[in-house]
Write a protein that holds these residues in place. Structure first.
Motif, PDB file in Angstrom:
ATOM      1  N   PHE A 147       0.856  -1.184   0.000  1.00  0.00           N
ATOM      2  CA  PHE A 147       0.000   0.000   0.000  1.00  0.00           C
ATOM      3  C   PHE A 147       0.890   1.231   0.000  1.00  0.00           C
ATOM      4  CE2 PHE A 147       0.253  -1.814   4.304  1.00  0.00           C
ATOM      5  CZ  PHE A 147       0.708  -0.763   5.087  1.00  0.00           C
ATOM      6  N   VAL A 148       0.283   2.411  -0.054  1.00  0.00           N
ATOM      7  CA  VAL A 148       1.044   3.663  -0.034  1.00  0.00           C
ATOM      8  C   VAL A 148       1.511   3.874   1.401  1.00  0.00           C
ATOM      9  CG1 VAL A 148       0.975   6.151  -0.452  1.00  0.00           C
ATOM     10  CG2 VAL A 148      -0.230   4.593  -1.992  1.00  0.00           C
ATOM     11  N   ARG A 149       2.696   3.364   1.668  1.00  0.00           N
ATOM     12  CA  ARG A 149       3.197   3.269   3.034  1.00  0.00           C
ATOM     13  C   ARG A 149       3.724   4.601   3.553  1.00  0.00           C
ATOM     14  NH1 ARG A 149       4.080  -1.171   5.416  1.00  0.00           N
ATOM     15  NH2 ARG A 149       3.553  -3.165   4.473  1.00  0.00           N
ATOM     16  N   GLU A 150       3.707   4.704   4.873  1.00  0.00           N
ATOM     17  CA  GLU A 150       4.308   5.861   5.520  1.00  0.00           C
ATOM     18  C   GLU A 150       5.300   5.419   6.588  1.00  0.00           C
ATOM     19  OE1 GLU A 150       5.175   9.840   6.128  1.00  0.00           O
ATOM     20  OE2 GLU A 150       3.936   8.983   4.560  1.00  0.00           O
ATOM     21  N   ALA A 151       4.825   4.891   7.697  1.00  0.00           N
ATOM     22  CA  ALA A 151       5.726   4.639   8.825  1.00  0.00           C
ATOM     23  C   ALA A 151       5.342   3.348   9.531  1.00  0.00           C
ATOM     24  CB  ALA A 151       5.690   5.822   9.802  1.00  0.00           C
ATOM     25  N   ALA A 152       6.239   2.932  10.441  1.00  0.00           N
ATOM     26  CA  ALA A 152       6.040   1.681  11.177  1.00  0.00           C
ATOM     27  C   ALA A 152       6.602   1.839  12.582  1.00  0.00           C
ATOM     28  CB  ALA A 152       6.731   0.522  10.460  1.00  0.00           C
ATOM     29  N   ALA A 153       6.033   1.107  13.518  1.00  0.00           N
ATOM     30  CA  ALA A 153       6.528   1.065  14.896  1.00  0.00           C
ATOM     31  C   ALA A 153       6.347  -0.348  15.427  1.00  0.00           C
ATOM     32  CB  ALA A 153       5.780   2.060  15.786  1.00  0.00           C
ATOM     33  N   VAL A 154       7.318  -0.817  16.191  1.00  0.00           N
ATOM     34  CA  VAL A 154       7.322  -2.185  16.701  1.00  0.00           C
ATOM     35  C   VAL A 154       7.149  -2.166  18.217  1.00  0.00           C
ATOM     36  CG1 VAL A 154       8.579  -4.371  16.802  1.00  0.00           C
ATOM     37  CG2 VAL A 154       8.897  -2.842  14.843  1.00  0.00           C
ATOM     38  N   ASP A 155       6.209  -2.955  18.715  1.00  0.00           N
ATOM     39  CA  ASP A 155       6.060  -3.142  20.150  1.00  0.00           C
ATOM     40  C   ASP A 155       7.164  -4.103  20.598  1.00  0.00           C
ATOM     41  OD1 ASP A 155       5.389  -3.895  22.736  1.00  0.00           O
ATOM     42  OD2 ASP A 155       3.241  -4.102  22.304  1.00  0.00           O
ATOM     43  N   ILE A 197       4.905  -7.118  17.490  1.00  0.00           N
ATOM     44  CA  ILE A 197       3.870  -6.700  16.541  1.00  0.00           C
ATOM     45  C   ILE A 197       4.291  -5.372  15.907  1.00  0.00           C
ATOM     46  CG2 ILE A 197       1.465  -5.950  16.321  1.00  0.00           C
ATOM     47  CD1 ILE A 197       0.789  -7.903  18.580  1.00  0.00           C
ATOM     48  N   VAL A 198       4.074  -5.253  14.603  1.00  0.00           N
ATOM     49  CA  VAL A 198       4.437  -4.045  13.861  1.00  0.00           C
ATOM     50  C   VAL A 198       3.158  -3.295  13.498  1.00  0.00           C
ATOM     51  CG1 VAL A 198       5.691  -3.105  11.892  1.00  0.00           C
ATOM     52  CG2 VAL A 198       6.417  -5.287  12.902  1.00  0.00           C
TER      53      VAL A 198
END
Length: 445
Positions: A207-215, A220-221
């Motif tokens: 998809f038109v991605r932006e950002a990610a964060a991981v617990d 889990i992302v």
């Protein structure tokens, strides 16, 4: 005194009572938030509060150790401590096929091994560069190209396994004149030391991605999507920390099905400060050749968000910006607090919660928030990304009480991006998008 979590539950729910809440929480005086008035920068680059200073550690056109040159359009960025004690910055570059001539490779250079995609035999220049710095002096000791052949690497996120998740903000494919479908996430080790092989993590969605964060507790992302009708995603890895081994992609919905649209554009259904229980919907066919992942998710009940952008993991919770959210379309910040049973069958009886943490109605206070991070004192630092021929972008601080203040003002006609802190919290790094400059900012954080 209430702890930060207990206090913020009260303070954010009653944003209009911020000063009273402050007094109740710790007897603090009702003083203006932030670090004081911004001081004019004689160099005309960035105004900062008293006691803060910056140095330029890298900029467009600098020669790198691998023979390449620093490319333009620096966007998202993460900072890491290496085993050697050095610092590493992994920096996105939001470049596409139209930037081949001005990319990192010198004219006539061979396409390096590991490049993801090319056009007409030339490498697509989107990707990442990595800087290795002395932690004390911030001198750059090594600088090199670490990911190549991707398109519009916008933001991403750091991982607990010391790598950077670089995200493509493009779903271009062969019909658009490129060789491969794009819209993927790539895992770039902070200590790679060289260009890595670009391997898209396709199970995490296209998809038109932006950002990610991981617990860090669960692996889990959580991921954002930069579209007007975007979804908020999470990826449940089969093996935490080994994203290449696959997993399950989901989108956030609300238990209260009347809240299908968090954007608040026409009918405000989420009030600032309000909390809402979250449900998660499984998404089929994550590789989405028709680029319809968000549409299929919404049909199944997933909530819509107004251009999800920067996302950052905080104190057992995460924050993400929605650039054009709210009745005034000036921007929102969401906060998600996972369940103690996140990603397990028990989650449904003990769900996570999402809060509309901030919603702007005044562009002079907060306008089009994009990348963000959490400072050592618990404040958010948010990069503004205004649109127009003339922009007046700021770094906005947001206190745990929802108060907004100016931490910095960009004096050039560009956007701030990639804001992040060194692991010890003493240095904040920041990109100026174009012409690329990477700054190190120090002061009484």
């Amino acid at each position: 005194m209430l702890n930060r979590r207990q206090f913020s539950m009260t303070a954010f729910a009653f944003a209009g009572l911020a000063m009273q809440s402050r007094a109740a929480a710790g007897g603090l005086m009702a003083t203006a938030p932030g670090y004081g008035p911004l001081q004019s920068d004689p160099a005309g680059l960035i105004d900062l509060p008293p006691g803060f200073s910056y140095q330029i550690v890298s900029q467009l056109g600098d020669a790198m150790n691998d023979g390449c040159r620093v490319p333009d359009r620096a966007d998202g960025m993460g900072c890491f401590r290496l085993d050697s004690g050095k610092l590493a910055l992994v920096r996105n570059h939001e470049l596409g096929p139209q930037h081949i001539a001005s990319g990192p490779l010198n004219a006539g250079a061979a396409v390096p091994q590991g490049t993801f995609d090319r056009v007409g035999g030339a490498a697509i220049p989107g990707g990442t560069t990595t800087l290795v710095l002395d932690a004390s002096t911030l001198k750059v000791e090594q600088e090199y190209l670490s990911l190549l052949g991707t398109i519009r690497n916008c933001a991403g996120g750091v991982t607990p396994w010391n790598s950077w998740l670089s995200c493509e903000e493009s779903v271009a494919g062969p019909a658009d004149g490129v060789g491969q479908p794009h819209g993927w996430i790539f895992d770039v080790p902070a200590g790679a030391g060289k260009l890595v092989k670009a391997e898209p993590l396709k199970a995490m969605g296209r998809f038109v991605r932006e950002a990610a964060a991981v617990d860090p507790r669960t692996g889990i992302v959580y991921m954002t999507e930069d579209r007007d009708d975007s979804l908020f995603y999470r990826f449940l890895p089969d093996v935490p920390g080994s994203l290449h081994r696959g997993g399950r992609l989901q989108a956030l919905a609300f238990f209260d099905q009347s809240i299908g649209d968090s954007r608040n554009w026409t009918t405000p259904v989420m009030q600032p400060g309000s909390w809402h229980f979250a449900a998660w919907i499984d998404l089929d066919d994550p590789e989405s050749p028709a680029d319809d992942l968000r549409l299929r998710g919404a049909t199944k009940g997933a909530a819509r968000f107004a251009r999800g952008e920067g996302i950052h993991w905080g104190d057992d919770e995460l924050y993400f910006t929605c650039t054009s959210g709210g009745p005034a379309k000036q921007g929102q910040i969401m906060r998600y607090r996972p369940s103690h049973d996140e990603g397990t069958p028990q989650e449904r009886s003990n769900p996570g919660r999402l809060q509309l943490f901030l919603e702007s109605s005044d562009p002079a206070q907060y306008c089009f928030g994009d990348n963000l991070t959490v400072a050592p004192n618990g404040h958010l630092i948010v990069c503004e990304d205004q649109y127009g021929d003339v922009v007046d972008n700021h770094l906005r601080g947001v206190t745990p009480y929802g108060e907004v203040y100016a931490f910095g003002r960009i004096r050039t006609q560009t956007e701030p991006a990639g804001v992040c802190f060194a692991p010890d919290g003493k240095t904040m790094f920041l990109n100026l998008y174009s012409p690329t400059k990477t700054l190190a900012i120090r002061g009484p954080f």
